[in-house]
Design an enzyme around this catalytic site. Structure first.
Site, PDB file in Angstrom:
ATOM      1  N   GLY A   1       0.827  -1.198   0.000  1.00 45.29           N
ATOM      2  CA  GLY A   1       0.000   0.000   0.000  1.00 45.29           C
ATOM      3  C   GLY A   1       0.857   1.242   0.000  1.00 45.29           C
TER       4      GLY A   1
ATOM      5  CG  PHE B   1       2.045  12.332   4.545  1.00 44.78           C
ATOM      6  CD1 PHE B   1       2.656  13.374   3.879  1.00 44.78           C
ATOM      7  CD2 PHE B   1       0.762  12.532   5.027  1.00 44.78           C
ATOM      8  CE1 PHE B   1       2.030  14.589   3.707  1.00 44.78           C
ATOM      9  CE2 PHE B   1       0.119  13.734   4.857  1.00 44.78           C
ATOM     10  CZ  PHE B   1       0.752  14.769   4.192  1.00 44.78           C
ATOM     11  N   GLY B   2       3.514   7.957   3.207  1.00 50.24           N
ATOM     12  CA  GLY B   2       4.232   6.745   3.548  1.00 50.24           C
ATOM     13  C   GLY B   2       3.885   5.575   2.661  1.00 50.24           C
TER      14      GLY B   2
ATOM     15  CB  VAL C   1       1.907  -0.064   4.088  1.00 46.59           C
ATOM     16  CG1 VAL C   1       1.743  -1.200   5.082  1.00 46.59           C
ATOM     17  CG2 VAL C   1       1.355   1.238   4.668  1.00 46.59           C
TER      18      VAL C   1
ATOM     19  CE  LYS D   1       1.286   5.464   7.270  1.00 48.80           C
ATOM     20  NZ  LYS D   1      -0.013   5.948   7.795  1.00 48.80           N
TER      21      LYS D   1
ATOM     22  CG  ASP E   1      -8.071  10.213   5.312  1.00 45.02           C
ATOM     23  OD1 ASP E   1      -9.008  10.494   4.532  1.00 45.02           O
ATOM     24  OD2 ASP E   1      -6.970   9.808   4.917  1.00 45.02           O
TER      25      ASP E   1
END
Length: 991
Positions: free
Chosen positions: A709, A713-714, A716, A730, A831
């Protein structure tokens, strides 16, 4: 053209030879009727009965949705748009050799597109958007040589875009948006010489943009945002005089923009490049792009000065926020916007701008609604000329160094709803004129040097929901007028001032208020009994004052209260046993008062970690963990010396324990670069420590094969450790603007929360610029993959029945109810969407990704609600008030949950192409309830073990979703209420 001629010749030769043959297609009107009936036979649901006229007893040219050539009586068009049909597209459709128009948009067609569609050599328009078509795009579509419009958007298509489509020389409009297409944009698309619109946004495309696209002579609209496209923008795109809209936001584009970019893009009206990795200067030619209407260059790494913008007469949206722009104290970029009379949104927030704001700020457009300039280094005063901007609804200047008085002229802005001026150096008095703002909703003036009294005129702001005046130099009494505002529903924060006098009894009128904070003032008198009438109160913070008298029994009426701090006052009397009934209370701090008598033993008082009673030397009893002396019977009198000895021993023991813990913490912190910020208090085992090297080994050096994923900002990764254990790792993109804040927000939000339906942090690795969270691995992916799988062979999808959906909904509701109501300090997720609902091996749902989370209220005077600048959440799931500048709130999460519920049971995304203009997911659902429920329910729920009682259950859960997704935050239920409603639906549903 050659293929068309060949087919015509073959048909002329073969048809006479076939005669009455039944085994091969005869390309005549009989064939057309047979093909239409074959198409109908593959439709499993026709809720509107639109195919009822498709009957051989009448001419097929009279069938609903069918158009024929008048002279030859051949089918030339099929339009079955928006009829709720469920089924597959039969391959027989390829026999309609005169077909030139096919529109099946907004139905529920499934499975793959038949290769036989390539036989439709006369086809000019193909619209199949907003269905559930899977598989890949057939390369045979390239045989439809007359095709001018191809719309396959909002489906489940995967694989790559066929390069063969590049041979369709007449193709003008292509929309493949919102699918699961991967791979690059085909280089053959540079041959589409008639192309005007290319819309590929929201896929998984990667690679670079083909260089030749910019040389297509008629290209006016290129939208490739929200993919993983990388590399530099091809120079040819900057030379395309035909481009009107260029949308590439949310990719990985790098490089700089050419200085003369806007000199050559003379027709450009829309430019969306936000959320990339672009750097360098903003082209000076931007100031002469007279046709521009919308510009978003936010969240990049642009540096240097903002160019002068003298010639943007049509600009409506200009967002340059979250970059590294400077101005060296020169404010001409503001002055230069005086000619932009259509400007509605202007944001330069989170840059490195300095200097004094010019009076010319008042010459900005009278249409300006949002003026966002927070998180910079502006100094000096806020010009009074800002009052010229009569349509302002939001001003955000927080976190600067502005000083001087707040201009009273702000009170003349008739539409102003949100004022964010906190964390500056403003002094003087709060203007009385704020009472003129009849639409005022939020006022945040905390962390300044404001003095004088709180204006009583604020009581005239009858729509006020949030007032934060904390950490100032205010004095005088709290005006009674502000307690007469019926809409006051969020927070009243007056902490850390020098207010005196009593808390007025009118405080009981605030029956919608969620938080009251008056910490560290000089307030005195009794705590008003009427405070028990604040029926929505969740947070009551009144320490460090001079309140006296008893704790009012009426506090027991605050059934939803979670936090009460009355410490460091002069309260006397016994602790009311009625406080035992507050079942949601998590923190009760009564320390450093003059309370006496026996401590209750039930409710919150059973939790020694949630109750603070120190400094009340006359208390006794309670549960043993509180360590209080036993209460003596009236006949016996304890020896005072023995009591003193016991107290001294107790204090010595506590001091020794605290010192030992501090030493142990220091030794552990000194000895390791890995921090465990989220230890599980319920686990006897310590969480494992991981080094950067351990994580590299577990992910094979963060190999793309282990990538599961990716977000803003990151990334996974699936991690396999040496002992065979699995984890999700992550890794934050620390070079990305905002990633550091996201990392800290997620750690802060998850550090002290424990719930079976929340993703917990196993460990944290922080080594220099490397930041990572180690999370449990979820083998069943996320809810997005269940609802909109990339493969028709998805095993999980087949198990997505009504009971499982309700179970997932209950899990998510339970998690949010915990965050909002059962944490020591409420947490707002901000979110919530299907991709952030993860599913473990037992299909238990876990809410994850707290990178945008807000701690609603903290246990310190520096606590504040988040500013409204920046959108909180994802498009379609974000509460409408956030778009108007409202701060993060639990009601915003409720809205997102409502949209999630509607999507779960209709399988329609809120961003579906169906929802345009005034139509949205909520309105679409409500239009069909209750009589036409089956027209909107996901067709998979109508198969396998469907019972009539299921209709009632689904209707009820959809109504819950509609309640949650109401436009007005005040009309939405709480998540605690929602959780109970869903539980009730589950209990009455047949197994």
């Amino acid at each position: 053209m050659a293929a068309e001629i060949t087919i015509l010749i073959l048909s002329l030769i073969i048809q006479p030879l076939l005669g009455g043959s039944q085994g091969l297609p005869r390309f005549n009107n009989n064939t057309d009727q047979e093909s239409l009936l074959a198409f109908k036979s593959e439709i499993s649901r026709d809720p509107l009965g639109v195919l009822g006229t498709w009957n051989p007893s009448t001419s097929f040219c009279n069938w609903t949705g069918v158009t024929c050539n008048v002279t030859k009586q051949r089918v030339t068009g099929i339009n079955l748009e928006n009829h709720g049909l469920v089924g597959i597209i039969a391959p027989h459709i390829g026999n309609l050799s005169f077909l030139n128009y096919l529109n099946l948009q907004n139905n529920s067609f499934l499975r793959n597109l038949p290769q036989e569609m390539g036989q439709l050599f006369r086809l000019r328009t193909l619209i199949l958007g907003s269905n559930q078509i899977q598989g890949s795009i057939p390369s045979s579509l390239s045989l439809c040589t007359r095709l001018t419009l191809l719309d396959l958007s909002i489906n489940r298509l995967q694989g790559t875009i066929p390069k063969e489509l590049g041979s369709l020389s007449e193709l003008q409009d292509v929309s493949l948006a919102q699918n699961f297409l991967a791979g690059p944009i085909p280089s053959s698309f540079v041959n589409l010489s008639s192309l005007t619109n290319l819309i590929l946004m929201s896929n998984d495309l990667h690679g670079q943009i083909p260089e030749g696209l910019g040389r297509l002579p008629f290209l006016i609209n290129l939208q490739v945002g929200l993919n993983s496209i990388s590399g530099e923008i091809p120079p040819s795109l900057f030379n395309s005089s035909s481009l009107i809209a260029l949308a590439m936001a949310g990719n990985r584009l790098t490089g700089t923009l050419p200085p003369d970019m806007f000199t050559t893009l003379t027709s450009l009206t829309t430019l969306y490049l936000g959320g990339n990795l672009l750097s360098g200067r903003i082209p000076p030619s931007l100031g002469n792009a007279s046709n521009l209407v919308r510009v978003d260059l936010s969240n990049n790494s642009f540096s240097g000065r903002i160019p002068l913008l003298w010639n943007l007469p049509n600009i409506q949206i200009l967002s340059l926020q979250m970059n590294s722009l400077v101005n060296m104290g020169n404010m001409d970029f503001i002055t230069s916007l005086a000619n932009s009379t259509q400007l509605q949104v202007f944001s330069v927030a989170e840059n490195q701008l300095t200097g004094k704001l010019p009076s010319s700020i008042g010459n900005l457009s009278r249409q300006l609604s949002l003026l966002v300039m927070n998180n910079n280094f502006f100094e000096g005063s806020l010009p009074g000329e800002v009052s010229n901007l009569i349509n302002l609804t939001l001003i955000a200047f927080e976190r600067n160094s502005l000083s001087g008085s707040i201009p009273p002229s702000i009170g003349s802005l008739p539409n102003l709803q949100n004022i964010y001026l906190h964390q500056n150096k403003f002094s003087g008095k709060i203007p009385e004129s704020l009472g003129n703002l009849t639409y005022l909703s939020e006022v945040h003036l905390s962390n300044n040097f404001l003095e004088g009294t709180i204006p009583a005129t604020l009581g005239d702001c009858q729509r006020l929901q949030s007032l934060d005046l904390s950490v100032n130099l205010l004095n005088g009494t709290i005006p009674r007028d502000i307690f007469g505002i019926p809409s006051f529903g969020m927070i009243l924060n007056l902490s850390f001032n020098s207010l005196s006098g009593f808390v007025p009894a009118e405080v009981g009128n605030l029956n919608m208020i969620q938080a009251i904070d008056v910490e560290n003032n000089q307030l005195s008198g009794d705590i008003p009994v009427t405070i028990g009438d604040c029926s929505s109160l969740l947070y009551l913070n009144m320490p460090r004052n001079s309140f006296q008298g008893p704790i009012p029994n009426s506090l027991a009426k605050l059934k939803g209260i979670e936090y009460i701090d009355l410490s460091s006052n002069k309260l006397t009397g016994v602790i009311p046993t009625s406080l035992e009934t507050l079942k949601f209370l998590q923190v009760l701090n009564l320390s450093r008062n003059q309370l006496s008598g026996e401590v209750p033993k039930a409710g919150i008082f059973r939790n020694s970690t949630g109750v603070s009673l120190s400094g009340n030397l006359k208390l006794c009893g309670g549960v043993p963990d509180l360590g209080l002396p036993k209460c003596n019977s009236p006949e016996k009198h304890p020896d005072d010396s023995k009591v003193k000895i016991i107290l001294i021993a107790l204090f010595a023991s506590v001091a020794f324990i605290i010192i030992s813990m501090l030493v142990l913490w220091y030794v552990r912190k000194k000895g390791s670069g890995v921090h465990e910020d989220n230890d599980d208090a319920n686990s006897p085992e310590r969480h494992p420590r991981y080094r950067h090297h351990d994580l590299k080994l577990a992910t094979r050096n963060f190999s793309s094969e282990y990538l599961i994923g990716e977000g803003s900002f990151g990334s996974v990764y699936k991690g396999i450790f040496r002992d065979g254990s699995l984890a999700a790792i992550k890794v934050f993109k620390m070079g990305q603007h905002g990633a550091s804040k996201s990392f800290l927000a997620e750690c802060e939000a998850l550090r002290n929360i424990r719930h079976r339906n929340l993703v917990k942090i196993i460990s944290v690795c922080s080594a220099g610029d490397f930041k990572a969270l180690i999370l449990p691995f979820m083998p069943n992916g996320n809810l997005e993959q269940l609802l909109h799988p990339r493969s028709e062979n998805c095993v999980v999808e087949k198990a997505l029945d009504i009971n499982l959906r309700l179970k997932i909904a209950q899990d998510v509701a339970s998690a949010l109810a915990y965050l909002h109501h059962d944490c020591e300090t409420p947490v707002v997720h901000c979110d919530l969407k299907p991709s952030n609902v993860l599913l473990d091996g037992e299909m238990l749902a876990h809410v994850g990704d707290f990178g945008l989370a807000r701690i609603l209220l903290k246990n310190s005077a520096k606590a504040h609600l988040s500013s409204s600048i920046g959108l909180k959440g994802s498009l379609g799931y974000m509460a409408p008030e956030y778009g108007m500048g409202a701060g993060a709130s639990t009601r915003g999460d409720v809205y997102s949950f409502g949209i999630l519920i509607l999507e779960m049971f209709t399988r329609k995304r809120p961003t579906d192409n169906l929802f345009t203009g005034d139509m949205d997911l909520q309105k679409w659902v409500s239009m069909h309830l209750p009589d036409n429920l089956l027209d909107i329910v996901d067709h998979e729920l109508l198969q396998n073990e469907w019972q009539p009682a299921h209709s009632d259950g689904i209707a009820r859960v959809l109504n819950i979703g509609l309640m949650c997704a109401r436009k007005s935050p005040e009309e939405r239920p709480t998540m605690r209420e929602v959780s109970a409603m869903i539980e009730n639906v589950k209990a009455n549903l047949p197994e």
